[in-house]
Scaffold this motif. Structure first.
Motif, PDB file in Angstrom:
ATOM      1  N   LEU B  65      -3.887  -0.151 -28.802  1.00 21.77           N
ATOM      2  CA  LEU B  65      -3.214  -0.657 -30.461  1.00 21.77           C
ATOM      3  C   LEU B  65      -1.582   0.231 -31.040  1.00 21.77           C
ATOM      4  CD1 LEU B  65      -7.064  -0.662 -32.698  1.00 21.77           C
ATOM      5  CD2 LEU B  65      -5.235  -2.421 -31.015  1.00 21.77           C
ATOM      6  N   ARG B  66      -1.708   1.465 -30.493  1.00 25.90           N
ATOM      7  CA  ARG B  66      -1.052   2.494 -31.507  1.00 25.90           C
ATOM      8  C   ARG B  66       1.079   1.418 -30.788  1.00 25.90           C
ATOM      9  NH1 ARG B  66      -1.786   7.277 -30.828  1.00 25.90           N
ATOM     10  NH2 ARG B  66      -1.108   7.205 -28.271  1.00 25.90           N
ATOM     11  N   ALA B  69       1.178  -1.999 -31.264  1.00 22.67           N
ATOM     12  CA  ALA B  69       2.431  -1.745 -33.227  1.00 22.67           C
ATOM     13  C   ALA B  69       3.384  -1.673 -32.671  1.00 22.67           C
ATOM     14  CB  ALA B  69       1.243  -0.952 -33.509  1.00 22.67           C
ATOM     15  N   THR B  72       6.484  -4.261 -30.692  1.00 24.42           N
ATOM     16  CA  THR B  72       5.508  -5.234 -32.281  1.00 24.42           C
ATOM     17  C   THR B  72       6.783  -5.587 -32.648  1.00 24.42           C
ATOM     18  OG1 THR B  72       3.398  -5.748 -31.530  1.00 24.42           O
ATOM     19  CG2 THR B  72       4.060  -6.720 -32.963  1.00 24.42           C
ATOM     20  N   VAL B  73       6.808  -4.234 -33.462  1.00 20.33           N
ATOM     21  CA  VAL B  73       7.880  -3.961 -34.631  1.00 20.33           C
ATOM     22  C   VAL B  73       8.799  -3.719 -33.816  1.00 20.33           C
ATOM     23  CG1 VAL B  73       8.839  -1.719 -36.822  1.00 20.33           C
ATOM     24  CG2 VAL B  73       6.569  -2.405 -35.647  1.00 20.33           C
ATOM     25  N   ALA B 207       5.599 -11.576 -34.646  1.00 16.60           N
ATOM     26  CA  ALA B 207       4.458 -10.832 -34.080  1.00 16.60           C
ATOM     27  C   ALA B 207       3.483 -10.972 -33.492  1.00 16.60           C
ATOM     28  CB  ALA B 207       4.437  -9.773 -35.774  1.00 16.60           C
ATOM     29  N   PHE B 211       2.355  -9.241 -30.103  1.00 17.81           N
ATOM     30  CA  PHE B 211       1.193  -7.513 -30.068  1.00 17.81           C
ATOM     31  C   PHE B 211      -0.290  -8.340 -29.164  1.00 17.81           C
ATOM     32  CE2 PHE B 211      -2.471  -5.855 -32.462  1.00 17.81           C
ATOM     33  CZ  PHE B 211      -2.380  -4.616 -31.863  1.00 17.81           C
ATOM     34  N   SER B 214       0.760  -7.527 -25.512  1.00 13.20           N
ATOM     35  CA  SER B 214       1.206  -6.044 -25.558  1.00 13.20           C
ATOM     36  C   SER B 214      -0.474  -5.431 -24.796  1.00 13.20           C
ATOM     37  CB  SER B 214       1.278  -5.894 -26.757  1.00 13.20           C
ATOM     38  OG  SER B 214       2.591  -6.104 -27.937  1.00 13.20           O
TER      39      SER B 214
END
Lengths: 364, 277
Positions: B65-66, B69, B72-73, B207, B211, B214
């Motif tokens: 998840l990290r 994230a 994504t950013v 996004a 995500f 990913s």
């Protein structure tokens, strides 16, 4: 266009704009007076919108200079000119409420929150949008969006308000209503208004002066009655409304105006034969001609035959042909049209000397 | 009415082979995986219970998840800049941007991952260059860690982030931007207060798509993470092929598919599918 609350005076000198080899605007010089309501009128592609965009600072002219209150602003970017502008299709910020849209120019100018609140509130009241403050533009009708656009453009008290065909998307009754409203806003704010339209009746109804454009050239500027009654050329005459054109021979100055031969009959005009001699065109608006049994000696008139009529409610449009084959349209009371058509169709057309004007023969 | 009906029939017939393939190749086997998750090694909810208690599984989930994230950013921000040039730049700028967006699609994900290894490893291009100019004395650890994974994944995903953004920027009315400037707003202010908010749906779509992609990445983290920053897909692989624990691998897969499915549902609330291509 800088001091808020003060109407700007704009001077354009020799403005030209080329897009590649296309000359969109050519050698335009025009003074726009303080607090004036000037309409730029012309068909699409005539250069009127290009000129408006040059005034706003969105388009850089290829030639010429632009002055606002005596200061050269030719190279000044749009955001520093800060003319109020109302776009075709309104161009409201879709992600902002009515309130936020109107507050935008004040926020940009870093006004205090209290001042913004007060002025936005006043503006919302002035354009009649109370109760719609929190709505998004997509939740408003066309007329309401128009009001938001006007409020947003006027809230920071610009020296000049530029309007690009703002009513083109509205239906006819709403148009009339918005026109009246705009006239009221012009009087209340006292700001200089520059308004672009291709609708001649709108131009004549609203403006203190009308500037008529065609093919990138400014053809004539004047008060509505001036350009309507005394157009400089054929394009202006035809663009402002229906007009009859009769060939005229032997035009020469006379006492009190000019004289010439129209279908072998002497006719008089009050206008002077300055630019034209010999052959010319006599132009008369349909509503300025009357039907008569005969023309008295010394009265302007030609013989014609009525062919067809179109009932328009308040009046009837009557189509006639003169003896030499010129087509003429007149607008006359309904019963006059009926009588003219029944009476073997042969009638006389008359007009007062001050209502006929001269145009150069064949010229544009 | 008949026309509409036969049109629909036609569309259904045209889609049928693909649907059939998807059912046979994905849906049916996945149902098998679901079954394993409840039956192996013993019937029951034991594997899902393990998911909630197993420290390794938990840490991999959190890392995934990290990384997703961060990727994504970074991807959306980079894609936003490229897209602005692609949609609103001069003709030459547009051509260059388009080239940069399309070229990565022609190179396989595996090739690109190894390309990054060649660039980032201790004796890779970047470290040798930095050492030779005397900027650093010891090589920087740029690969076989989370940094390498983020770089590789971001590089792969930027082009996918571009399309929803481009679609949002293309549908934006230029006159609104002119209006903002005419009202006294500088270019920078207009960008942040008008342009960016008006492309919000594109940002959300972009996004979500990055995500979702990913979360399921396998090849890039496996190569650039060097076994040290394992992500969910790699964990599933390990549970199935190395420490035969098919039940746990299946349970992780089911959780992943359900989570991604929920995100896809969210995605399609904001973006029409045709904006993603």
């Amino acid at each position: 266009m800088q001091q808020p609350g003060r109407a700007a005076e704009i001077k354009a000198i020799g403005i030209g704009k080329s897009f590649g080899s296309f000359r969109a605007l050519d050698n335009l010089s025009l003074n726009i007076g303080r607090g004036e309501f000037l309409t730029l009128l012309g068909p699409s592609g005539s250069g009127k919108t290009t000129f408006l965009m040059i005034l706003a600072g969105f388009v850089q002219p290829t030639d010429g200079k632009l002055f606002s209150d005596g200061t050269d602003i030719t190279d000044r970017p749009a955001e520093q000119r800060a003319a109020g502008m109302v776009f075709q299709g309104y161009a409201l910020f879709p992600h902002m409420s009515v309130e936020a849209n109107i507050a935008f120019p004040l926020k940009v100018r870093k006004k205090s929150a209290a001042d913004i609140k007060k002025r936005v509130g006043e503006m919302i009241e002035r354009v009649g949008l109370i109760g719609h403050e929190k709505k998004l533009p997509s939740q408003l009708s066309g007329g309401q969006q128009q009001r938001v656009a006007l409020a947003r453009a006027l809230v920071f008290e610009p020296g000049v308000l530029l309007l690009d065909e703002p009513f083109s998307a509205l239906d006819k009754s709403l148009r009339g209503q918005m026109q009246a409203e705009m006239k009221r806003l012009h009087q209340e704010t006292g700001t200089t208004f520059v308004f672009v339209t291709h609708d001649q009746s709108e131009a004549l109804a609203l403006s203190s002066r009308v500037a008529i454009f065609n093919h990138g050239k400014l053809l004539q500027v004047g008060a509505p009655d001036e350009v309507y009654d005394r157009p400089d050329n054929r394009f202006v005459a035809e663009f402002l409304g229906e007009i009859n054109m009769l060939p005229l021979k032997g035009v020469k100055p006379a006492d009190n105006g000019s004289t010439g031969l129209c279908e072998d009959r002497a006719v008089n005009m009050h206008c002077k034969a300055e630019k034209v001699r010999g052959d010319a065109i006599l132009a008369i608006r349909p509503e300025h001609m009357s039907i008569a049994r005969e023309a008295a000696a010394g009265e302007n008139g030609i013989a014609a035959t009525a062919i067809a009529s179109t009932y328009l409610g308040a009046a009837t449009k009557l189509d006639l042909t003169t003896r030499q084959g010129a087509k003429v349209t007149v607008s006359v009371p309904n019963e006059v049209a009926a009588a003219a058509l029944s009476k073997g169709n042969s009638v006389w057309l008359t007009w007062p000397a001050e209502k006929g004007f001269l145009l150069p023969d064949g010229g544009q | 009415m008949r026309g509409v009906l036969s049109d629909r029939m036609g569309a259904a017939l045209l889609m049928a082979p693909l649907l059939l393939f998807l059912v046979l190749a994905y849906a049916w086997p996945f149902l098998g995986v679901v079954k394993w998750s409840f039956t192996l090694p013993t019937p029951g909810l034991g594997q899902y219970d393990a998911l909630l208690t197993d420290d390794l599984v938990q840490s991999v989930f959190i890392r995934t998840l990290r990384i997703a994230a961060i990727v994504t950013v970074v991807s959306v921000a980079a894609a936003y800049a490229i897209t602005v040039v692609w949609v609103r730049g001069s003709p030459a700028q547009r051509l260059i941007a388009e080239f940069c967006i399309l070229v990565p699609f022609w190179i396989s994900v595996l090739t690109r991952a190894f390309g990054w290894v060649a660039l980032l490893s201790n004796r890779g291009l970047i470290n040798t260059w930095l050492q030779s100019i005397g900027f650093i004395s010891e090589p920087l650890t740029l690969v076989r860690n989370e940094f390498g994974v983020v770089v590789g994944m971001t590089h792969f995903l930027i082009p996918f982030a571009v399309f929803p953004l481009a679609s949002a920027m293309r549908s934006l009315d230029d006159r609104v931007l002119l209006a903002a400037r005419g009202l006294g707003s500088s270019r920078t202010r207009t960008f942040w207060t008008v342009f960016v908010p008006m492309t919000r749906s594109g940002i959300i779509g972009s996004a979500l798509i990055v995500f979702v992609f990913s979360l399921g990445f396998f090849v890039t983290p496996a190569i650039l993470g060097g076994g040290r920053s394992v992500m969910i897909a790699e964990l599933i692989y390990l549970r199935i092929f190395q420490s035969p624990d098919w039940g746990l691998g299946a349970a992780i897969s089911v959780v992943l598919v359900v989570f991604v499915g929920a995100l896809m549902g969210l995605l399609f609330r904001y973006v029409r599918p045709k904006q993603l291509i």
